[in-house]
Design a protein around this motif. Structure first.
Motif, PDB file in Angstrom:
ATOM      1  N   HIS A 238       0.827  -1.210   0.000  1.00 59.07           N
ATOM      2  CA  HIS A 238       0.000   0.000   0.000  1.00 59.07           C
ATOM      3  C   HIS A 238       0.863   1.263   0.000  1.00 59.07           C
ATOM      4  N   PHE A 239       1.993   1.209   0.708  1.00 61.08           N
ATOM      5  CA  PHE A 239       2.926   2.339   0.673  1.00 61.08           C
ATOM      6  C   PHE A 239       3.354   2.599  -0.770  1.00 61.08           C
ATOM      7  N   ALA A 240       3.605   1.501  -1.488  1.00 61.13           N
ATOM      8  CA  ALA A 240       4.154   1.647  -2.833  1.00 61.13           C
ATOM      9  C   ALA A 240       3.084   1.953  -3.872  1.00 61.13           C
ATOM     10  N   SER A 241       1.834   1.489  -3.640  1.00 59.04           N
ATOM     11  CA  SER A 241       0.824   1.629  -4.698  1.00 59.04           C
ATOM     12  C   SER A 241      -0.060   2.855  -4.536  1.00 59.04           C
ATOM     13  N   HIS A 242      -0.055   3.492  -3.377  1.00 57.48           N
ATOM     14  CA  HIS A 242      -0.953   4.628  -3.151  1.00 57.48           C
ATOM     15  C   HIS A 242      -0.681   5.731  -4.173  1.00 57.48           C
ATOM     16  N   MET A 243      -1.721   6.096  -4.919  1.00 57.83           N
ATOM     17  CA  MET A 243      -1.549   7.061  -6.006  1.00 57.83           C
ATOM     18  C   MET A 243      -1.272   8.481  -5.498  1.00 57.83           C
ATOM     19  N   ASP A 244      -1.618   8.762  -4.242  1.00 61.73           N
ATOM     20  CA  ASP A 244      -1.429  10.117  -3.730  1.00 61.73           C
ATOM     21  C   ASP A 244      -0.093  10.270  -2.991  1.00 61.73           C
ATOM     22  N   VAL A 245       0.743   9.252  -3.092  1.00 62.54           N
ATOM     23  CA  VAL A 245       2.085   9.345  -2.521  1.00 62.54           C
ATOM     24  C   VAL A 245       3.053   9.647  -3.660  1.00 62.54           C
ATOM     25  N   ASN A 246       3.919  10.637  -3.477  1.00 63.57           N
ATOM     26  CA  ASN A 246       4.776  11.078  -4.580  1.00 63.57           C
ATOM     27  C   ASN A 246       6.197  10.543  -4.515  1.00 63.57           C
ATOM     28  N   ALA A 247       6.617  10.137  -3.313  1.00 64.60           N
ATOM     29  CA  ALA A 247       7.974   9.590  -3.194  1.00 64.60           C
ATOM     30  C   ALA A 247       7.962   8.474  -2.172  1.00 64.60           C
ATOM     31  N   LEU A 248       8.832   7.490  -2.386  1.00 62.33           N
ATOM     32  CA  LEU A 248       8.905   6.377  -1.461  1.00 62.33           C
ATOM     33  C   LEU A 248      10.362   6.128  -1.101  1.00 62.33           C
ATOM     34  N   VAL A 249      10.636   6.139   0.195  1.00 59.82           N
ATOM     35  CA  VAL A 249      11.994   5.840   0.637  1.00 59.82           C
ATOM     36  C   VAL A 249      11.953   4.498   1.352  1.00 59.82           C
ATOM     37  N   TYR A 250      12.737   3.539   0.833  1.00 60.08           N
ATOM     38  CA  TYR A 250      12.745   2.200   1.391  1.00 60.08           C
ATOM     39  C   TYR A 250      14.101   1.940   2.025  1.00 60.08           C
TER      40      TYR A 250
END
Lengths: 306, 306
Positions: A238-250
């Protein structure tokens, strides 16, 4: 009342005072931090945290995808206000966070120790966490000058590039470093004007939740930093697929997880940052380039000589 | 005070119905606790879409903006052509012709706000002129406001006669009567105004103009639905209901539908007898529908504004 009776009563009072000394323990409920508030998980689930010798330490919220959704809504709402503040003011607030953290060092050291760190390790980690906040507080209004540029172009244009925050950033904080690791990913994103939703370490969540109490008293607008606890396995997609999230730091090095992150994030072309190096005390963890990781470059072509 | 126009004579309700505010709050709190998931949720959301009055009521509305809104009404989402069309578009009277042009050949109704909207402060004569004009221009539905000043003066006859006169001016067009509940102060007044409007000939009763806070609330909506129920028992006539303003999320819309179903029954679950007046609701419903389809939480960034 006879003398003997009076004496008996005094003894009784003393007993009661002694009993009062052995108070029942008052344990903190470790909750989520969303939109400046401390809600329980909407799923009403929690997981038990136990110490090395099997003692129960705390029940920690097991955040659900809906908690994440709510946190993204809060972060989205907070983003324009935070990005619109002066960079100087963002630095002031980061510095304030460092001050508040400094004042509660003892508590953080104790919590880190509870979860298995030695005294000196806990002291070092807490001190470095404070210093790291101050470091990024300083950079908040300086990285723009360093990384922006006026570009030479062949046409009659004044051409310049400047940085803008990416937007809402979802962060998967490192599993092995409960406080320093968390702050090392949160501080650069927030210093750069992003609002964030961060999933704390599953095995070391105490310092993350106590850190949210620091945030609560640091003039940080509600929703700029949201902290969840739970399992990465459940929330990663969900962190990765949420359309309203613009950046992901893993943060981590699980090949399967990294693959999922990259596949799901492609749907809305999220900026993806993979942090595989887990030595959070190393020099390179403290660098303005970490701010750059969640910035966008905007280039403007301004006609001249017309 | 007897009115001289016999044609407008209306039958006022025999007695005033007092409202138990605590009871209403208690009942309303139940409606938000129904669990509607998966396929039933999708079905309810589609129903809500078909009940939508897509609205633009700004003083700075332009023909182009209205054209765009009508285009949105016709093509809610390119990737889901199977979606139902909205109930109507709701615009200021002078823009009815523009809407008519774009919506030609569709079943989407055109609703025009009339009678010196939103204040209602104009002579009856001009209110009738504008109403006739808008109907002649092609409005299928007229949304009028009641004279709140006269209502508070206690001149209920004036309020009733005015509604009856506008109803007559509507001809074939449906009449929605806006009570502007945010200005009526008490639920008792809401009930009284609802009864007056229905007895005077309203086809629909509507909560608000959207210009006054609070706009539609579940409480006033329940009071109005109960008034409609009592009117139906007394006369056999089915009056429609339109909560407007302040309904921005799909979740809220579902709560309203639950309230409707549990107060008036299935006969009212149709766009002919229930409408939502909203501008932001459409996109939130679309986001939920796409979420159900893809499994990923959606962002407003990827949906057309109007």
């Amino acid at each position: 009342m006879s003398k003997a009776e009076r004496k008996a009563e005094v003894v009784d009072l003393k007993d009661r005072a002694a009993a009062r000394q052995e108070r029942l323990p008052v344990l903190k409920t470790y909750k989520l931090f969303i939109d400046g508030k401390f809600p329980r998980s909407e799923s009403e689930r929690y997981y038990a945290l136990t110490s090395a010798n099997g003692e129960s330490i705390a029940n920690v919220q097991l955040g659900s995808r809906k908690d994440f959704r709510n946190a993204v809504v809060a972060a989205r709402k907070a983003f324009p206000g935070w990005a619109g503040r002066t960079a100087y003011n963002r630095g002031q607030i980061l510095y304030r966070m460092a001050e508040m953290l400094e004042g509660r060092r003892a508590q953080f050291i104790e919590e880190l120790e509870t979860l298995g760190a030695s005294r000196s390790e806990a002291e070092t980690e807490t001190a470095m966490a404070v210093d790291r906040l101050i470091y990024y507080a300083g950079w908040a209004d300086k990285f723009q000058q360093v990384f922006s540029s006026v570009n030479p172009v062949a046409s009659s244009h004044f051409n310049f590039s400047m940085l803008e925050p990416t937007g809402v950033a979802a962060l998967l904080a490192p599993e092995d470093s409960g406080l320093l690791g968390l702050i090392s990913v949160v501080a650069p994103a927030v210093a750069g004007g992003n609002s964030v939703v961060v999933l704390a370490s599953h095995s070391k969540p105490l310092a993350a939740i106590t850190f949210s109490e620091v945030l609560h008293t640091s003039d940080l607008p509600a929703g700029v930093i949201n902290i969840l606890t739970g399992t990465r396995k459940e929330l990663l997609k969900h962190f990765a697929s949420h359309m309203d999230v613009n950046a992901l730091v893993y943060c981590g090095s699980d090949a399967e997880e990294i693959r999922t992150v990259q596949l799901e994030a492609a749907e809305n072309l999220k900026r993806v940052v993979i942090e595989e190096n887990s030595d959070w005390q190393s020099e390179e963890r403290q660098s303005p380039y970490t701010i750059l990781a969640t910035q966008e470059v905007k280039t403007t072509w301004h006609p001249i000589g017309l | 005070m007897p009115r001289n126009n016999a044609a407008l004579a209306v039958t006022l309700p025999p007695q005033f119905v007092p409202i138990d505010e605590v009871g209403i709050d208690e009942r309303v709190s139940r409606f938000s606790k129904r669990s509607i998931k998966k396929s039933s949720k999708v079905q309810a959301l589609k129903l809500a879409l078909s009940m939508l009055d897509l609205t633009t009521l700004s003083a700075h509305d332009t023909p182009e903006r209205v054209r765009q809104l009508c285009h949105k009404a016709k093509n809610l989402l390119e990737t889901m052509p199977e979606l139902p069309h909205v109930g109507a578009v709701c615009v200021y009277g002078p823009l009815v012709k523009v809407a008519k042009e774009v919506l030609k050949g569709t079943k989407i109704h055109i609703a025009a706000v009339s009678t010196a909207f939103p204040s209602g402060m104009a002579p009856l004569k001009t209110k009738l002129i504008e109403t006739r004009q808008f109907v002649a221009d092609g409005a299928d539905e007229i949304d009028m406001v009641i004279s709140r000043g006269k209502f508070f003066e206690g001149d209920y006859d004036y309020v009733a006669d005015e509604i009856a006169a506008v109803k007559e001016a509507c001809g074939k067009a449906h009449l929605k009567v806006i009570l502007e509940t945010g200005e009526l102060n008490t639920l008792d007044n809401v009930r009284r105004a609802s009864d007056i409007a229905m007895h005077a000939g309203a086809d629909f009763i509507k909560t608000s103009t959207g210009k006054v806070q609070p706009a539609a609330t579940p409480q006033v909506t329940l009071v109005m639905l109960e008034a409609i129920r009592d009117f139906y028992y007394a006369t056999g006539k089915k009056i429609g209901m339109k909560p407007a303003g302040g309904i921005a999320t799909a979740k809220q819309a579902l709560h309203y539908l639950v309230m409707l179903r549990e107060t008036l029954g299935e006969a009212w679950l149709t766009p002919d007898l229930f409408r939502f007046g909203a501008s932001k609701l459409a996109n939130d419903i679309l986001m939920q529908l796409v979420k159900e389809q893809t499994g990923a939480y959606q962002s407003i960034d990827y949906f057309s504004m109007e």
